[in-house]
Design an enzyme around this catalytic site. Structure first.
Site, mmCIF file in Angstrom:
data_model
loop_
_atom_site.group_PDB
_atom_site.id
_atom_site.type_symbol
_atom_site.label_atom_id
_atom_site.label_comp_id
_atom_site.label_asym_id
_atom_site.label_seq_id
_atom_site.Cartn_x
_atom_site.Cartn_y
_atom_site.Cartn_z
ATOM 1 N N LYS A 115 -21.052 -20.999 -143.831
ATOM 2 C CA LYS A 115 -20.411 -19.747 -144.245
ATOM 3 C C LYS A 115 -18.928 -19.977 -144.522
ATOM 4 C CE LYS A 115 -23.326 -16.570 -141.559
ATOM 5 N NZ LYS A 115 -23.848 -15.767 -142.688
ATOM 6 N N ARG A 160 -34.792 -15.267 -140.074
ATOM 7 C CA ARG A 160 -36.222 -15.168 -140.369
ATOM 8 C C ARG A 160 -36.981 -16.380 -139.828
ATOM 9 N NH1 ARG A 160 -34.604 -14.498 -146.525
ATOM 10 N NH2 ARG A 160 -32.859 -13.590 -145.387
HETATM 11 N N1 BES Z 1 -26.548 -13.298 -139.746
HETATM 12 C C1 BES Z 1 -26.556 -13.278 -141.155
HETATM 13 C C2 BES Z 1 -26.550 -11.866 -141.726
HETATM 14 C C3 BES Z 1 -25.319 -11.062 -141.452
HETATM 15 C C4 BES Z 1 -24.295 -11.028 -142.361
HETATM 16 C C5 BES Z 1 -25.241 -10.286 -140.314
HETATM 17 C C6 BES Z 1 -23.180 -10.253 -142.106
HETATM 18 C C7 BES Z 1 -24.119 -9.516 -140.063
HETATM 19 C C8 BES Z 1 -23.082 -9.505 -140.971
HETATM 20 C C9 BES Z 1 -27.798 -13.995 -141.671
HETATM 21 O O1 BES Z 1 -28.247 -15.045 -140.895
HETATM 22 C C10 BES Z 1 -27.466 -14.555 -143.009
HETATM 23 O O2 BES Z 1 -26.630 -15.406 -143.067
HETATM 24 N N2 BES Z 1 -28.134 -14.054 -144.043
HETATM 25 C C11 BES Z 1 -27.910 -14.514 -145.358
HETATM 26 C C12 BES Z 1 -29.252 -14.700 -146.003
HETATM 27 C C13 BES Z 1 -29.184 -15.396 -147.344
HETATM 28 C C14 BES Z 1 -28.729 -16.827 -147.170
HETATM 29 C C15 BES Z 1 -30.548 -15.332 -147.979
HETATM 30 C C16 BES Z 1 -27.110 -13.458 -146.102
HETATM 31 O O3 BES Z 1 -27.332 -12.266 -145.902
HETATM 32 O O4 BES Z 1 -26.216 -13.839 -146.858
HETATM 33 MN MN MN Z 2 -27.273 -16.845 -141.357
#
Ligand code: BES
Ligand code: MN
Ligand code: ZN
Length: 502
Positions: A282, A356
């Site tokens: 990230k 997931r």
């Molecule tokens: N934990 C994150 C989602 C999230 C983002 C929670 C912001 C709270 C605040 C999750 O694991 C994630 O990174 N999801 C990705 C999925 C994508 C790579 C398909 C996302 O939402 O960008």
């Molecule tokens: Mn994630």
């Protein structure tokens, strides 16, 4: 904080502050507000006549009584329009009020049950909402603050007494208030876990917290270690844990209110104690928020505490897959293919879609434990914030009847939800060229894609997915929602278990 119900006349209370109220447009106050007004020689009526008090929602007027009555202060809370005032408004008002009166010198509060008088709301429902809102609204995370910033310096309320003039109403209100306190305290427990930084709360820390909670509540707690996960073929969950130096833990806590085998309800919560994204790392800005990527796990664990106390006639198991998502030398890489507990192969295209992956095996495990219904709670996608903001959370399901029950439980908690579609048309988005499915879609429908993935592991078991990523943290205080971890979903899960057991 102590919440009590007492029969009597609020004007005679010796509390540090008396809280009364006024609906918008009312010129001569009745009930408890009228009694206090008379005791003050008409001071409230005069302030209304002068236009200083208008009864608008969010209006708080502090009156110093200077010896006219036993209590040194009276706070008049505006309730807004009576036709718009409901039990949810009571909960939010109580939360706003407890922060409003949090001052040095105020330790004891006496209040009337807002809404139960001319508001016409059920007095017990008001008492429960008052207790919930007060305890939720007063919450602060101070555990990691140094000395000098303790509650004593900022003011801390020790007791709130709800004064009811009709003694016949007191028993039902007392029971309701203690139920509200129980729900709010469970929520605050979840908030404490989520607000804790990841260096202080690892998967091992989660397991310890779960064991402690279970022991205190008289529940069984079982923790699967990495070797157990390997034995069960949980390749999906393990693929996330691989990049971290911290060992993963798959926590379960069980409650058997009906007795017998199996579980009527499994509550499965995502427990990523820190989500760096893994190799699909990230951006730096805002990454600290990912210490709370375990609010799903915190919710299901916390809910068990209140379920144990309320004793519904159902069997409930909480399942919390806990791990960090780190880019260590052994981390999963984009393109890797892993096999989940149910034998399905998964192509990991983005290691940041890890929620997931851990839920896949946790849902399989819940089914192995004999779950007849599954509700999972997860901070799964950023996309849900794009769609719904921080006003509500998304509900996705393979079973309309179960989803309807979850939505009713959320409504009773004052939590807003919104259903997203699960049409078969979306199935193509997780088709993989090299494995059974892939963990990310191509473009669009991010929240639905996440749910579509988990659906493959719920198979034919009725299942509901709650994506709470938009609501689990708040940047401001508003009603029962406090800054930091909000505890969204905890009271809904408790209310759901109670509804299923009655
Ligand atoms: N934990 C994150 C989602 C999230 C983002 C929670 C912001 C709270 C605040 C999750 O694991 C994630 O990174 N999801 C990705 C999925 C994508 C790579 C398909 C996302 O939402 O960008
Ligand atoms: Mn994630
Ligand atoms: Zn995550």
């Amino acid at each position: 904080m102590d919440i009590r119900i007492q029969a009597g006349d609020i004007a005679q209370s010796t509390a540090d502050v008396l809280i009364v109220n006024l609906f918008q447009g009312v010129t001569s106050p009745g009930g408890g507000t009228g009694a206090v007004d008379r005791a003050l020689g008409g001071a409230i009526s005069q302030l209304i006549a002068q236009g200083d008090i208008r009864g608008k929602s969010g209006e708080f007027t502090l009156i110093h009584t200077l010896g006219k009555i036993a209590a040194p202060r009276v706070l008049v809370a505006g309730l807004g329009k009576s036709e718009e005032f409901d039990v949810d408004a009571v909960r939010n008002l109580a939360a706003n009020l407890v922060r409003q009166v949090r001052k040095p010198g105020i330790k004891t509060v006496a209040t009337i049950a807002h809404g139960a008088g001319i508001g016409g709301l059920d007095p017990a429902a008001c008492a429960q909402a008052l207790a919930e809102g007060t305890i939720l609204g007063a919450y602060r995370f101070t555990r990691r603050k140094g000395k000098g910033t303790t509650d004593d310096d900022n003011g801390a309320i020790e007791s709130v007494t709800i004064v009811e003039h009709d003694p016949a109403k007191v028993p039902a209100m007392t029971a309701a208030a203690s139920r509200g306190a129980l729900l709010a305290e469970a929520t605050n427990f979840a908030r404490d876990l989520a607000n804790e930084p990841s260096n202080h709360l690892t998967p091992t820390g989660m397991a310890n917290a779960a064991r402690e909670l279970a022991a205190a509540a008289g529940l069984e707690c079982h923790v699967l270690e990495q070797v157990d996960m390997e034995q069960k073929g949980m390749g999906s969950l393990l693929s996330v844990a691989k990049g971290s130096a911290q060992p993963p833990k798959l926590i379960s806590i069980s409650y058997r209110g009906r007795g017998g085998e199996g579980y009527d309800l499994a509550l499965v919560g995502k427990g990523i104690t820190f989500d760096t994204g893994g190799i699909s790392i990230k951006p730096a800005a805002g990454m600290e928020a990912m210490k709370a990527d375990m609010t799903g796990a915190a919710s299901v664990i916390a809910a068990m505490r209140a379920i144990a106390a309320l004793k519904p006639a159902v069997n409930v198991v909480a399942v919390a897959p806990c791990t960090e998502n780190m880019p260590g030398g052994n981390a999963s890489k984009p393109g890797d293919v892993v096999t989940a507990m149910n034998g399905k192969t998964i192509e990991i295209l983005n290691t940041d879609a890890e929620g997931r992956l851990v839920l896949a095996d946790a849902v399989c495990y819940a089914r192995e434990l004999g779950a007849k219904n599954i509700v999972d709670v997860a901070t799964l996608t950023g996309a849900v914030t794009t769609a719904l903001g921080d006003v509500c959370y998304a509900v996705l399901t393979n079973n309309d009847a179960l989803a309807t029950k979850v939505e009713a439980a959320a409504k009773a908690s004052g939590e807003k939800t919104w259903r997203l579609p699960m049409w078969k048309d979306y199935d193509d988005l997780i088709k993989s060229d090299v494995a059974d499915i892939k963990n990310t879609g191509a473009r669009g429908a991010g929240t639905i894609v996440g749910a579509k993935f988990i659906e493959r592991f719920a198979e034919d078991t009725p299942w509901v997915h709650l994506d709470i990523a938009g609501v689990d943290m708040s940047d401001r205080e508003r009603g029962w929602v406090t800054k930091g971890a909000t505890g969204y979903s905890v009271r809904t899960l408790i209310n759901l278990a109670v509804a299923m057991g009655s």
